[in-house]
Design a protein around this motif. Sequence first.
Motif, PDB file in Angstrom:
ATOM      1  N   LEU A   1       0.856  -1.169   0.000  1.00 46.73           N
ATOM      2  CA  LEU A   1       0.000   0.000   0.000  1.00 46.73           C
ATOM      3  C   LEU A   1       0.900   1.230   0.000  1.00 46.73           C
ATOM      4  N   VAL A   2       1.201   1.679  -1.170  1.00 43.00           N
ATOM      5  CA  VAL A   2       2.125   2.786  -1.305  1.00 43.00           C
ATOM      6  C   VAL A   2       1.576   4.016  -0.590  1.00 43.00           C
ATOM      7  N   ASN A   3       0.318   4.245  -0.786  1.00 42.80           N
ATOM      8  CA  ASN A   3      -0.348   5.351  -0.099  1.00 42.80           C
ATOM      9  C   ASN A   3      -1.541   4.761   0.650  1.00 42.80           C
ATOM     10  N   SER A   4      -1.253   4.368   1.856  1.00 46.57           N
ATOM     11  CA  SER A   4      -2.278   3.661   2.622  1.00 46.57           C
ATOM     12  C   SER A   4      -3.512   4.527   2.842  1.00 46.57           C
ATOM     13  N   LYS A   5      -3.282   5.791   3.041  1.00 45.44           N
ATOM     14  CA  LYS A   5      -4.425   6.675   3.260  1.00 45.44           C
ATOM     15  C   LYS A   5      -5.306   6.752   2.026  1.00 45.44           C
ATOM     16  N   ALA A   6      -4.634   6.863   0.899  1.00 46.11           N
ATOM     17  CA  ALA A   6      -5.402   6.974  -0.331  1.00 46.11           C
ATOM     18  C   ALA A   6      -6.211   5.710  -0.587  1.00 46.11           C
ATOM     19  N   VAL A   7      -5.575   4.589  -0.365  1.00 50.49           N
ATOM     20  CA  VAL A   7      -6.284   3.328  -0.588  1.00 50.49           C
ATOM     21  C   VAL A   7      -7.452   3.208   0.379  1.00 50.49           C
ATOM     22  N   ALA A   8      -7.202   3.607   1.595  1.00 47.71           N
ATOM     23  CA  ALA A   8      -8.278   3.542   2.582  1.00 47.71           C
ATOM     24  C   ALA A   8      -9.421   4.470   2.187  1.00 47.71           C
TER      25      ALA A   8
ATOM     26  N   MET B   1     -13.586   6.315   6.670  1.00 52.39           N
ATOM     27  CA  MET B   1     -12.657   5.189   6.560  1.00 52.39           C
ATOM     28  C   MET B   1     -11.216   5.677   6.580  1.00 52.39           C
ATOM     29  N   ASN B   2     -10.420   4.973   7.304  1.00 50.90           N
ATOM     30  CA  ASN B   2      -8.999   5.292   7.340  1.00 50.90           C
ATOM     31  C   ASN B   2      -8.219   3.991   7.287  1.00 50.90           C
ATOM     32  N   TYR B   3      -6.932   4.137   7.267  1.00 49.54           N
ATOM     33  CA  TYR B   3      -6.120   2.933   7.129  1.00 49.54           C
ATOM     34  C   TYR B   3      -6.228   2.041   8.351  1.00 49.54           C
ATOM     35  N   GLU B   4      -6.405   2.647   9.485  1.00 53.92           N
ATOM     36  CA  GLU B   4      -6.515   1.852  10.698  1.00 53.92           C
ATOM     37  C   GLU B   4      -7.717   0.917  10.627  1.00 53.92           C
ATOM     38  N   THR B   5      -8.801   1.493  10.148  1.00 56.88           N
ATOM     39  CA  THR B   5     -10.011   0.682  10.043  1.00 56.88           C
ATOM     40  C   THR B   5      -9.876  -0.365   8.946  1.00 56.88           C
ATOM     41  N   MET B   6      -9.393   0.088   7.825  1.00 56.07           N
ATOM     42  CA  MET B   6      -9.220  -0.861   6.742  1.00 56.07           C
ATOM     43  C   MET B   6      -8.211  -1.940   7.132  1.00 56.07           C
ATOM     44  N   GLY B   7      -7.207  -1.500   7.856  1.00 55.19           N
ATOM     45  CA  GLY B   7      -6.212  -2.474   8.291  1.00 55.19           C
ATOM     46  C   GLY B   7      -6.795  -3.544   9.193  1.00 55.19           C
ATOM     47  N   ARG B   8      -7.791  -3.145   9.973  1.00 55.43           N
ATOM     48  CA  ARG B   8      -8.424  -4.147  10.821  1.00 55.43           C
ATOM     49  C   ARG B   8      -9.110  -5.197   9.952  1.00 55.43           C
ATOM     50  N   ALA B   9      -9.754  -4.735   8.924  1.00 56.17           N
ATOM     51  CA  ALA B   9     -10.388  -5.681   8.010  1.00 56.17           C
ATOM     52  C   ALA B   9      -9.340  -6.562   7.350  1.00 56.17           C
ATOM     53  N   LEU B  10      -8.228  -5.960   7.015  1.00 54.54           N
ATOM     54  CA  LEU B  10      -7.159  -6.752   6.409  1.00 54.54           C
ATOM     55  C   LEU B  10      -6.644  -7.800   7.395  1.00 54.54           C
ATOM     56  N   ARG B  11      -6.572  -7.412   8.628  1.00 57.82           N
ATOM     57  CA  ARG B  11      -6.063  -8.363   9.616  1.00 57.82           C
ATOM     58  C   ARG B  11      -7.016  -9.523   9.827  1.00 57.82           C
ATOM     59  N   TYR B  12      -8.296  -9.255   9.660  1.00 63.96           N
ATOM     60  CA  TYR B  12      -9.229 -10.375   9.727  1.00 63.96           C
ATOM     61  C   TYR B  12      -8.976 -11.383   8.602  1.00 63.96           C
TER      62      TYR B  12
END
Length: 450
Positions: A224-231, A243-254
């Motif tokens: 994720l070169v630009n994690s914020k942008a992707v989020a 939505m932010n990277y933290e939230t999206m990251g949680r989904a990714l961690r699932y």
Amino acid sequence: MQIELCFEDFSAMLQQSELIFDFASDHFAMPQLGGHSDYPAVIVEQVPHPHLFSYAGLACEQSQEEEEDHQQLLRVETCESGEEEIMETLVAADSLLNMDCADTLSMEHYSQTFLPSLGDVITTPVTQVTVSAEGVVGAVDQPHWHSLHTKKPAAQLQSKKRSRKPRHRRAESPTPDITVKKDKYNKGGNTLYLWQFLMELLQDRQVCPRYIKWTNPHAGIFKLVNSKAVARLWGKHKNKPDMNYETMGRALRYYYQRGILNKVEGQRLVYQFTSLPKDMIYITDGDGIKDEEDDDISGNDDVVSDDSDSEISSSDQSVEEEDDHPPQKKMSSVSVRAAASHRARSAPRPTAQRDTVLRPASTSLIQEQHLPIVSAEMLRTLQNLQKVQSLQPAGHASVFKTAQLLGSLCERQAAAEVAVDSEGAAETHEKRSHPGQKTPQLVPLTSSDQ
DNA sequence: GATGGCCTAATTAGGACTTCCGGTGT
DNA sequence: CACACCGGAAGTCCTAATTAGGCCAT
């Protein structure tokens, strides 16, 4: 079924839509599996898809008037005559299998594209299914393919009506990239999974490699070169402005638990898909650079700002930030033709196209000039036909059956051609179905690939 | 009036996130 | 200190299966 379209606006729909496969499931068995020649009716339907709209909205804010002008104009009516439906189905199936030229599937064709019900009249309710590119991702892990086709005991079939049977389990990830929408008129459904979304981004030159990129494509490792942008993109897709990277990251961690993703240890923002379709479209840095030089397609400004930490405003917050130097995305021959087709059919409008999914040359089941009609997702699905037959998609038998059907139809057509013209048939089939292409393979990825 | 078929709205339950949080590592 | 990362817990949203009730024909 009859589909009424206002073709004036069809180009807009083409740009921002994907194919929907409608078919009746559960009432056919595939010959490859020892069943009969019963097939589902497949209605290919062009409907706007929210996640594609979201791409469009990133940079091309349509004016209010245009918004109104491009409101949904697709109407679907049920056809009274089953006979007529079957005829249309057969005709449309032939169309799908004979797409030799760009005109083969005109708008009219497209509006009424069906796949055949060769042996059976459809008797079951039509289920709407969206098939997209990553249709085989994860399917390799599904162990119950054959059980889907085992005949149930008669008593069990009879008792299913009243007795409360175990609830249908919705398709779980990792599963083929299929969105099942029972209510076909509920266009608000927005069921693209995150991992599917990421794969889409990785095949989209507007965001790959600018915001997300492969670091080891064949190992499925991406960053994720630009994690914020992707989020933000994800949030836009899900209509979650916060939505932010933290939230999206949680989904990714699932996804770790579910075996869809792995984390690449020691590298920030780097993840790995556990499996990928072999015909995944890999966009590399070099592609992007080269492409930006060549591109001159106007109106494709649906890009997000480029600076590494830039914010991507959602459409409901503010107008998208324009890049100082918006990347000119190159359209492949596919995309160029698509755009030309659009222009030819409709008045110019600020296009917010998402047509950056590219096909390697000479690898398409359907030749590239047909892409204005057939979405990239469908193409990839078609390309996965043969592999699909060997997979075991526990939750999505219908779609896989449809894919198998397509493959079967190709074979049947080839066989028919052989019977008619033994010399020319082979070449024709090669041209129509698998031009120099190996059967796509699902590639389970392991750390050893890294 | 009883029965059965059809349709539709409501209910229910599960999947996929989303949100929040406390904590650790770089 | 900022950021990435982790995982638990609770909540939301969406969807599909089931159920209940109304309507109609027989």
